[in-house]
Design an enzyme around this catalytic site. Structure first.
Site, PDB file in Angstrom:
ATOM      1  N   CYS A   5       0.840  -1.199   0.000  1.00  0.00           N
ATOM      2  CA  CYS A   5       0.000   0.000   0.000  1.00  0.00           C
ATOM      3  C   CYS A   5       0.877   1.252   0.000  1.00  0.00           C
ATOM      4  O   CYS A   5       1.739   1.418   0.866  1.00  0.00           O
ATOM      5  CB  CYS A   5      -0.901  -0.036   1.230  1.00  0.00           C
ATOM      6  SG  CYS A   5      -1.765   1.503   1.524  1.00  0.00           S
ATOM      7  N   ASP A  31      -0.590  16.346  -1.510  1.00  0.00           N
ATOM      8  CA  ASP A  31      -0.862  15.453  -2.639  1.00  0.00           C
ATOM      9  C   ASP A  31       0.199  15.665  -3.717  1.00  0.00           C
ATOM     10  O   ASP A  31       0.573  16.800  -4.022  1.00  0.00           O
ATOM     11  CB  ASP A  31      -2.265  15.715  -3.194  1.00  0.00           C
ATOM     12  CG  ASP A  31      -2.753  14.581  -4.067  1.00  0.00           C
ATOM     13  OD1 ASP A  31      -3.704  13.883  -3.667  1.00  0.00           O
ATOM     14  OD2 ASP A  31      -2.179  14.375  -5.170  1.00  0.00           O
ATOM     15  N   ASN A  88     -13.100   9.566  -1.332  1.00  0.00           N
ATOM     16  CA  ASN A  88     -13.627   8.755  -2.421  1.00  0.00           C
ATOM     17  C   ASN A  88     -13.678   7.297  -1.978  1.00  0.00           C
ATOM     18  O   ASN A  88     -12.778   6.828  -1.276  1.00  0.00           O
ATOM     19  CB  ASN A  88     -12.737   8.907  -3.658  1.00  0.00           C
ATOM     20  CG  ASN A  88     -12.696  10.341  -4.164  1.00  0.00           C
ATOM     21  OD1 ASN A  88     -13.697  11.047  -4.121  1.00  0.00           O
ATOM     22  ND2 ASN A  88     -11.533  10.781  -4.626  1.00  0.00           N
ATOM     23  N   HIS A  99      -6.375   3.016   0.787  1.00  0.00           N
ATOM     24  CA  HIS A  99      -6.030   3.296   2.188  1.00  0.00           C
ATOM     25  C   HIS A  99      -6.784   4.590   2.494  1.00  0.00           C
ATOM     26  O   HIS A  99      -6.555   5.607   1.814  1.00  0.00           O
ATOM     27  CB  HIS A  99      -4.509   3.459   2.332  1.00  0.00           C
ATOM     28  CG  HIS A  99      -4.020   3.773   3.707  1.00  0.00           C
ATOM     29  ND1 HIS A  99      -2.989   3.063   4.320  1.00  0.00           N
ATOM     30  CD2 HIS A  99      -4.372   4.732   4.596  1.00  0.00           C
ATOM     31  CE1 HIS A  99      -2.743   3.566   5.517  1.00  0.00           C
ATOM     32  NE2 HIS A  99      -3.561   4.588   5.711  1.00  0.00           N
ATOM     33  N   HIS A 101      -8.331   7.987   3.145  1.00  0.00           N
ATOM     34  CA  HIS A 101      -7.742   9.332   3.182  1.00  0.00           C
ATOM     35  C   HIS A 101      -8.825  10.357   2.924  1.00  0.00           C
ATOM     36  O   HIS A 101      -9.733  10.142   2.119  1.00  0.00           O
ATOM     37  CB  HIS A 101      -6.616   9.494   2.153  1.00  0.00           C
ATOM     38  CG  HIS A 101      -6.979   9.072   0.758  1.00  0.00           C
ATOM     39  ND1 HIS A 101      -7.068   7.744   0.390  1.00  0.00           N
ATOM     40  CD2 HIS A 101      -7.287   9.789  -0.350  1.00  0.00           C
ATOM     41  CE1 HIS A 101      -7.409   7.664  -0.889  1.00  0.00           C
ATOM     42  NE2 HIS A 101      -7.559   8.894  -1.355  1.00  0.00           N
TER      43      HIS A 101
HETATM   44  P1  5GP Z   1      -8.022   8.917  -4.490  1.00  0.00           P
HETATM   45  O1  5GP Z   1      -7.998   8.935  -5.995  1.00  0.00           O
HETATM   46  O2  5GP Z   1      -7.781   7.518  -3.971  1.00  0.00           O
HETATM   47  O3  5GP Z   1      -9.183   9.587  -3.861  1.00  0.00           O
HETATM   48  O4  5GP Z   1      -6.788   9.806  -4.042  1.00  0.00           O
HETATM   49  C1  5GP Z   1      -5.468   9.365  -4.070  1.00  0.00           C
HETATM   50  C2  5GP Z   1      -4.576  10.575  -4.111  1.00  0.00           C
HETATM   51  O5  5GP Z   1      -3.276  10.166  -3.737  1.00  0.00           O
HETATM   52  C3  5GP Z   1      -4.478  11.229  -5.487  1.00  0.00           C
HETATM   53  O6  5GP Z   1      -4.898  12.584  -5.397  1.00  0.00           O
HETATM   54  C4  5GP Z   1      -2.987  11.103  -5.834  1.00  0.00           C
HETATM   55  O7  5GP Z   1      -2.479  12.249  -6.493  1.00  0.00           O
HETATM   56  C5  5GP Z   1      -2.334  10.904  -4.470  1.00  0.00           C
HETATM   57  N1  5GP Z   1      -1.120  10.109  -4.482  1.00  0.00           N
HETATM   58  C6  5GP Z   1      -0.943   8.901  -5.085  1.00  0.00           C
HETATM   59  N2  5GP Z   1       0.309   8.453  -4.864  1.00  0.00           N
HETATM   60  C7  5GP Z   1       0.931   9.397  -4.107  1.00  0.00           C
HETATM   61  C8  5GP Z   1       2.257   9.495  -3.568  1.00  0.00           C
HETATM   62  O8  5GP Z   1       3.113   8.626  -3.732  1.00  0.00           O
HETATM   63  N3  5GP Z   1       2.529  10.613  -2.838  1.00  0.00           N
HETATM   64  C9  5GP Z   1       1.604  11.603  -2.630  1.00  0.00           C
HETATM   65  N4  5GP Z   1       1.988  12.658  -1.902  1.00  0.00           N
HETATM   66  N5  5GP Z   1       0.349  11.538  -3.129  1.00  0.00           N
HETATM   67  C10 5GP Z   1       0.027  10.452  -3.864  1.00  0.00           C
HETATM   68 ZN    ZN Z   2      -2.234   1.244   3.720  1.00  0.00          ZN
END
Ligand code: 5GP
Ligand code: ZN
Length: 115
Positions: A5, A31, A88, A99, A101
């Site tokens: 993860c 992000d 989301n 995970h 967030h």
């Molecule tokens: P989701 O799409 O699951 O709601 O949001 C995941 C978020 O995690 C996205 O906005 C993406 O840009 C961010 N993200 C994914 N991988 C990484 C990473 O390695 N580092 C950081 N800081 N953000 C990440």
């Molecule tokens: Zn995790």
């Protein structure tokens, strides 16, 4: 902890991040692909897949994450102008990292409805 993860790796320090807040419960970091001038992710240190996992046993984790979101908004100077907190869930919810967030988004006028 979940081995593959990406947010568990960030919590462990195996992947670097720009931290803005940390305590025993959670980590908040910027992000990597910001969708707004302020775009911070608030994640629990324990691996929980999503909001769908909420229960009586862990509800205080979610409350703690939301308290941190409001605190980071104050620290980032967007509390007065306003901001958005969103999570989301699953494929149609647009979740890409499984995970839990909360996204804290601010520093520009948000539109509604989201895409
Ligand atoms: P989701 O799409 O699951 O709601 O949001 C995941 C978020 O995690 C996205 O906005 C993406 O840009 C961010 N993200 C994914 N991988 C990484 C990473 O390695 N580092 C950081 N800081 N953000 C990440
Ligand atoms: Zn995790």
């Amino acid at each position: 902890m979940s081995e593959n993860c990406v947010f568990c790796k960030i919590v462990r320090g195996d992947i670097p991040s720009t931290k803005v807040y940390e305590d025993d419960l959670a980590l908040a970091f910027r992000d990597i692909t910001p969708a707004a001038p302020t775009h911070v992710l608030i994640v629990p240190k324990q691996h929980i897949s999503s909001l769908a996992e909420i229960s009586d046993a862990n509800a205080e984790v979610y409350a703690g994450l939301l308290k941190i979101a409001a605190q980071v908004a104050r620290d980032e100077g967007i509390a007065e102008s306003g901001y958005r907190v969103v999570t989301n869930i699953g494929d149609e919810g647009g979740q890409s990292v499984h995970h839990l967030h909360f996204h804290l988004l601010g520093g520009r006028k948000m539109t509604w409805p989201p895409g």
